[in-house]
Design a protein around this motif. Structure first.
Motif, PDB file in Angstrom:
ATOM      1  N   LEU A 131       0.804  -1.251   0.051  1.00 50.19           N
ATOM      2  CA  LEU A 131       0.213   0.489  -0.270  1.00 50.19           C
ATOM      3  C   LEU A 131       0.902   1.366   0.091  1.00 50.19           C
ATOM      4  CD1 LEU A 131      -2.713   1.849   0.544  1.00 50.19           C
ATOM      5  CD2 LEU A 131      -2.408   1.382   2.720  1.00 50.19           C
ATOM      6  N   PHE A 132       1.822   1.267   0.404  1.00 48.01           N
ATOM      7  CA  PHE A 132       2.581   2.817   1.171  1.00 48.01           C
ATOM      8  C   PHE A 132       3.824   2.258   0.104  1.00 48.01           C
ATOM      9  CE2 PHE A 132       0.348   2.742   4.690  1.00 48.01           C
ATOM     10  CZ  PHE A 132      -0.145   3.414   4.549  1.00 48.01           C
ATOM     11  N   SER A 133       3.667   1.613  -0.463  1.00 50.28           N
ATOM     12  CA  SER A 133       5.110   1.518  -2.366  1.00 50.28           C
ATOM     13  C   SER A 133       4.430   1.643  -3.404  1.00 50.28           C
ATOM     14  CB  SER A 133       5.222  -0.186  -2.460  1.00 50.28           C
ATOM     15  OG  SER A 133       6.362  -0.685  -2.098  1.00 50.28           O
ATOM     16  N   PHE A 134       2.932   1.970  -3.212  1.00 51.99           N
ATOM     17  CA  PHE A 134       1.640   2.698  -4.254  1.00 51.99           C
ATOM     18  C   PHE A 134       2.494   4.126  -3.996  1.00 51.99           C
ATOM     19  CE2 PHE A 134      -1.493   5.554  -5.123  1.00 51.99           C
ATOM     20  CZ  PHE A 134      -1.799   5.076  -5.945  1.00 51.99           C
ATOM     21  N   PHE A 135       2.441   4.328  -2.428  1.00 51.39           N
ATOM     22  CA  PHE A 135       2.730   5.836  -2.839  1.00 51.39           C
ATOM     23  C   PHE A 135       3.957   6.579  -2.967  1.00 51.39           C
ATOM     24  CE2 PHE A 135      -1.763   5.190   0.081  1.00 51.39           C
ATOM     25  CZ  PHE A 135      -2.349   6.760  -0.861  1.00 51.39           C
ATOM     26  N   GLU A 136       5.079   5.737  -3.368  1.00 57.58           N
ATOM     27  CA  GLU A 136       6.145   6.040  -3.578  1.00 57.58           C
ATOM     28  C   GLU A 136       6.682   6.065  -1.584  1.00 57.58           C
ATOM     29  OE1 GLU A 136       7.327   7.909  -7.275  1.00 57.58           O
ATOM     30  OE2 GLU A 136       5.920   7.281  -7.833  1.00 57.58           O
ATOM     31  N   ALA A 137       6.069   5.903  -0.739  1.00 59.46           N
ATOM     32  CA  ALA A 137       7.081   5.969   0.881  1.00 59.46           C
ATOM     33  C   ALA A 137       7.719   5.289   0.610  1.00 59.46           C
ATOM     34  CB  ALA A 137       5.324   5.819   1.595  1.00 59.46           C
ATOM     35  N   ARG A 138       8.890   5.833   2.061  1.00 59.92           N
ATOM     36  CA  ARG A 138      10.061   4.606   2.065  1.00 59.92           C
ATOM     37  C   ARG A 138       9.789   3.761   3.441  1.00 59.92           C
ATOM     38  NH1 ARG A 138      14.973   6.540   0.031  1.00 59.92           N
ATOM     39  NH2 ARG A 138      14.588   8.301  -1.389  1.00 59.92           N
ATOM     40  N   THR A 139       8.802   2.766   3.004  1.00 59.96           N
ATOM     41  CA  THR A 139       8.745   2.033   4.851  1.00 59.96           C
ATOM     42  C   THR A 139       9.700   1.283   5.231  1.00 59.96           C
ATOM     43  OG1 THR A 139       8.402  -0.161   3.157  1.00 59.96           O
ATOM     44  CG2 THR A 139       6.299   1.145   3.388  1.00 59.96           C
ATOM     45  N   LEU A 140      10.140   1.724   6.429  1.00 55.95           N
ATOM     46  CA  LEU A 140      10.938   1.206   6.553  1.00 55.95           C
ATOM     47  C   LEU A 140      11.633   0.276   7.569  1.00 55.95           C
ATOM     48  CD1 LEU A 140      11.007   3.793  10.004  1.00 55.95           C
ATOM     49  CD2 LEU A 140      12.389   3.933   7.740  1.00 55.95           C
ATOM     50  N   PRO A 141      12.620  -0.768   7.538  1.00 54.50           N
ATOM     51  CA  PRO A 141      12.595  -2.173   7.119  1.00 54.50           C
ATOM     52  C   PRO A 141      12.357  -3.041   8.632  1.00 54.50           C
ATOM     53  CG  PRO A 141      15.067  -1.285   6.706  1.00 54.50           C
ATOM     54  CD  PRO A 141      13.640   0.087   7.118  1.00 54.50           C
ATOM     55  N   ILE A 142      12.057  -2.635   9.416  1.00 56.46           N
ATOM     56  CA  ILE A 142      11.517  -3.129  10.507  1.00 56.46           C
ATOM     57  C   ILE A 142      10.073  -2.814  11.133  1.00 56.46           C
ATOM     58  CG2 ILE A 142      12.241  -3.689  13.091  1.00 56.46           C
ATOM     59  CD1 ILE A 142      14.674  -3.191  12.804  1.00 56.46           C
ATOM     60  N   GLY A 143       9.330  -3.577  11.014  1.00 58.27           N
ATOM     61  CA  GLY A 143       7.677  -3.288  11.958  1.00 58.27           C
ATOM     62  C   GLY A 143       7.264  -3.538  12.119  1.00 58.27           C
ATOM     63  N   ILE A 144       6.264  -3.542  12.908  1.00 54.69           N
ATOM     64  CA  ILE A 144       6.359  -4.266  14.383  1.00 54.69           C
ATOM     65  C   ILE A 144       5.299  -4.763  14.893  1.00 54.69           C
ATOM     66  CG2 ILE A 144       5.802  -3.630  16.790  1.00 54.69           C
ATOM     67  CD1 ILE A 144       7.916  -1.260  16.275  1.00 54.69           C
ATOM     68  N   TYR A 145       4.612  -6.538  15.022  1.00 51.76           N
ATOM     69  CA  TYR A 145       3.279  -6.882  15.232  1.00 51.76           C
ATOM     70  C   TYR A 145       3.532  -6.915  16.087  1.00 51.76           C
ATOM     71  CZ  TYR A 145      -0.272 -10.546  14.260  1.00 51.76           C
ATOM     72  OH  TYR A 145      -0.846 -11.132  14.244  1.00 51.76           O
ATOM     73  N   ALA A 146       1.731  -7.038  16.793  1.00 55.02           N
ATOM     74  CA  ALA A 146       1.077  -7.575  17.942  1.00 55.02           C
ATOM     75  C   ALA A 146       0.296  -8.173  18.283  1.00 55.02           C
ATOM     76  CB  ALA A 146       1.259  -6.333  19.083  1.00 55.02           C
ATOM     77  N   SER A 147       0.411  -9.412  19.212  1.00 49.57           N
ATOM     78  CA  SER A 147      -1.647 -10.020  18.719  1.00 49.57           C
ATOM     79  C   SER A 147      -1.581 -10.110  20.200  1.00 49.57           C
ATOM     80  CB  SER A 147      -0.723 -11.427  18.655  1.00 49.57           C
ATOM     81  OG  SER A 147       0.177 -12.588  19.825  1.00 49.57           O
ATOM     82  N   THR A 148      -2.903 -10.728  20.542  1.00 53.17           N
ATOM     83  CA  THR A 148      -3.549 -10.552  21.737  1.00 53.17           C
ATOM     84  C   THR A 148      -2.768 -11.024  23.444  1.00 53.17           C
ATOM     85  OG1 THR A 148      -5.236 -10.777  20.568  1.00 53.17           O
ATOM     86  CG2 THR A 148      -5.805 -11.152  22.717  1.00 53.17           C
ATOM     87  N   HIS A 149      -1.480 -12.024  23.061  1.00 50.50           N
ATOM     88  CA  HIS A 149      -1.248 -12.292  24.065  1.00 50.50           C
ATOM     89  C   HIS A 149      -0.052 -11.425  24.819  1.00 50.50           C
ATOM     90  CE1 HIS A 149       1.575 -14.086  21.344  1.00 50.50           C
ATOM     91  NE2 HIS A 149       2.922 -12.936  22.565  1.00 50.50           N
TER      92      HIS A 149
END
Length: 191
Positions: A131-149
């Motif tokens: 999605l953000f590649s479409f905008f030609e944004a610079r997505t940072l390499p480290i993303g953060i995913y969190a689950s319920t626990h």
């Protein structure tokens, strides 16, 4: 004294309280410890009805327009969505459908998401990053995913998640500076 970066944090959570908003706030706090920021938070839960009825940019409410302008004028973004059926929420996507397609070129974006289990973690790579590649944004390499626990009473309590947030903030810090002004000055000099 250094100028503050315009940091816009978008929480795509549709409920209050929200683990997604709690994650965004934890990321923002860690980044603000490292870099001076002028923060604007977009909590989709607060503007969901107005976003949902906006057919296009010409008929958004004044409140939504303020948030869209903040997104478009950001030096950096933090974007987070809960995962529903292996993707971000429809209203999260619709909010970004209202953002001008050239507004985020070269803007650093830290991606984050929350979900019920780890099986949704690839949403960062398979949904948000494109999605953000479409905008030609610079997505940072480290993303953060969190689950319920990773949460207790809508607060980040997982040590591993806190470490991931710290690492992402550390790696994001060099990208968080008033880029728009510098880019505008460089463009003016080139003319």
């Amino acid at each position: 004294m250094s100028k503050k970066s315009k940091l816009v944090a978008v929480s795509g959570g549709l409920q209050r309280p929200s683990r997604t908003l709690a994650l965004v706030e934890a990321i923002v706090a860690r980044i603000a410890d490292a870099v001076p920021v002028d923060l604007h938070i977009v909590a989709l839960s607060e503007i969901a009805a107005d976003v949902g009825v906006a057919l296009d940019r010409r008929n958004v409410s004044a409140e939504v327009e303020v948030h869209l302008r903040a997104i478009e004028g950001a030096d950096a973004l933090i974007v987070a969505s809960p995962v529903f059926r292996a993707s971000f929420t429809g209203l999260f996507k619709h909010l970004f459908d209202l953002v001008h397609q050239d507004a985020l070129v070269d803007v650093p974006v830290l991606l984050a998401a929350t979900g019920g289990s780890e099986r949704h973690a690839l949403v960062l790579e398979h949904q948000l990053r494109p999605l953000f590649s479409f905008f030609e944004a610079r997505t940072l390499p480290i993303g953060i995913y969190a689950s319920t626990h990773d949460f207790t009473n809508y607060e980040v309590t997982s040590a591993a998640l806190r470490e991931r947030i710290a690492l992402a903030a550390q790696r994001a810090a060099p990208w968080l500076h008033p880029r728009r002004e510098a880019l505008s000055q460089a463009a003016a000099l080139a003319i």
